[in-house]
Design a protein around this motif. Sequence first.
Motif, PDB file in Angstrom:
ATOM      1  N   ASN A 149     -10.441   3.829  -7.448  1.00 39.31           N
ATOM      2  CA  ASN A 149      -9.419   2.977  -7.587  1.00 39.31           C
ATOM      3  C   ASN A 149      -8.037   4.008  -7.535  1.00 39.31           C
ATOM      4  OD1 ASN A 149      -9.855   0.174  -8.094  1.00 39.31           O
ATOM      5  ND2 ASN A 149     -11.600   1.123  -9.153  1.00 39.31           N
ATOM      6  N   SER A 151      -3.847   5.216  -5.556  1.00 35.90           N
ATOM      7  CA  SER A 151      -3.170   4.771  -4.301  1.00 35.90           C
ATOM      8  C   SER A 151      -2.675   6.338  -3.677  1.00 35.90           C
ATOM      9  CB  SER A 151      -1.834   4.259  -4.971  1.00 35.90           C
ATOM     10  OG  SER A 151      -0.883   3.999  -3.730  1.00 35.90           O
ATOM     11  N   ALA A 209      -4.182   2.119  -0.484  1.00 33.13           N
ATOM     12  CA  ALA A 209      -4.561   1.526  -1.832  1.00 33.13           C
ATOM     13  C   ALA A 209      -6.032   1.566  -1.930  1.00 33.13           C
ATOM     14  CB  ALA A 209      -4.013   0.280  -2.068  1.00 33.13           C
ATOM     15  N   GLU A 211      -8.981  -0.072  -3.700  1.00 34.92           N
ATOM     16  CA  GLU A 211      -9.144  -1.350  -4.870  1.00 34.92           C
ATOM     17  C   GLU A 211     -10.599  -1.575  -4.911  1.00 34.92           C
ATOM     18  OE1 GLU A 211      -6.664  -4.533  -3.797  1.00 34.92           O
ATOM     19  OE2 GLU A 211      -4.852  -3.413  -4.264  1.00 34.92           O
ATOM     20  N   ASP A 212     -11.040  -0.930  -6.011  1.00 36.59           N
ATOM     21  CA  ASP A 212     -12.627  -1.068  -6.395  1.00 36.59           C
ATOM     22  C   ASP A 212     -13.377  -0.666  -4.881  1.00 36.59           C
ATOM     23  OD1 ASP A 212     -12.678  -1.585  -8.878  1.00 36.59           O
ATOM     24  OD2 ASP A 212     -12.537  -3.933  -8.334  1.00 36.59           O
TER      25      ASP A 212
END
Length: 376
Positions: A149, A151, A209, A211-212
Amino acid sequence: MYELKEETRAIVELVRRIVRDHQMPLEAQMLRGEKLTFADYQPGREAARQAGLWGLRLPSEFGGADLSLVDRLAVVEENRKCLTPIRFGGEVLPSLIHVQGEQKARYLDPFLSDSTAICFALTEPGGGSDPAGALSTHARRDEKGWVINGSKIWITDFDNADRVFVFARTGKERAANNISTFAVEKGNPGLIARPVPMLGVGHVTHQLAFEDCRVDDVACIGAEGAGFKSAQDALNPVRFEIAATALGIAQRCYEMMVEHAKQRVAFGGPLSEKQSIQSMIVDSWVEIQQIRLLMYTCAEKHDRGEDARIEAGMLKMVGSEMVGRVVDRAIQIHGAAGCTYETPLAHWYDNQRMARIYDGASEVLKHRVLARYLLT
């Protein structure tokens, strides 16, 4: 002035021929406003590979050219005289070279066969020139592998890549030895990309990004916690190469200045007779020769196995600042014609502004690297 050895000059001549035959036609297309794709660069890339110029710093046992730093810099300098340089293949993280078993089959072998392309994701929003200290992307282990997780931003070559090598924190403490490297396939549903247009016609980076974002254990490249060291090992040669890029561009600008000054007539005579023009041309020539001598002398030190980290930072700083001044003078001499994207000058004016920022901003190199070295 610095004189390259005969064998190095032979390599430079090889690069010059490939650039002339494959890359300069692409430059002409770009200056006509045509959009180039990665495929357009493939003929020059393949010509370089057939000539043995693949994996410039890749060890020979993996099929690389394994050039010395001096030779690599000479190649980069010649190549970067063109606005659309050869895109050499075979550039890889040091940690990837030593993988074995399934990792080798999945990541190294396709790379060595040039059947896959990768990009690197280290910098984060707010990170800038302190990527380790500001790095907050994290990866946690579970029963299925790893979950990432975070950025990343200013990621280059994402459009052309098949997978991303992302650096993530795998320990609780904010220490460089708690950063690991993970290979993430571009189609991973946990990876979301947003294009970020930059200075320069058609130049785009990406914000990524995670995300999981799930990857298996094999996707952790090298030793856990050794990711940042791997990135740092690659950084010093890159800083040398930024200086070589600056020299190549500056040399082409200088040649364009001289040619234009001799041909352009104003106020009853060629520009080359005007003292102000002569000063700009001479100043550019002197700066180019000074940095060329410095760069190759420091590269020889590196090739002897001596520590040249300070020199790498110094050259990155002075080279990126020098090329900005030379491009600016070239545009001034060309007048309005130098401000159009129908010549390389306007493109380089945009592109080289960023060189003072990436891979170590000038201010950071001056005060956190050079000043610390001089005052301790």
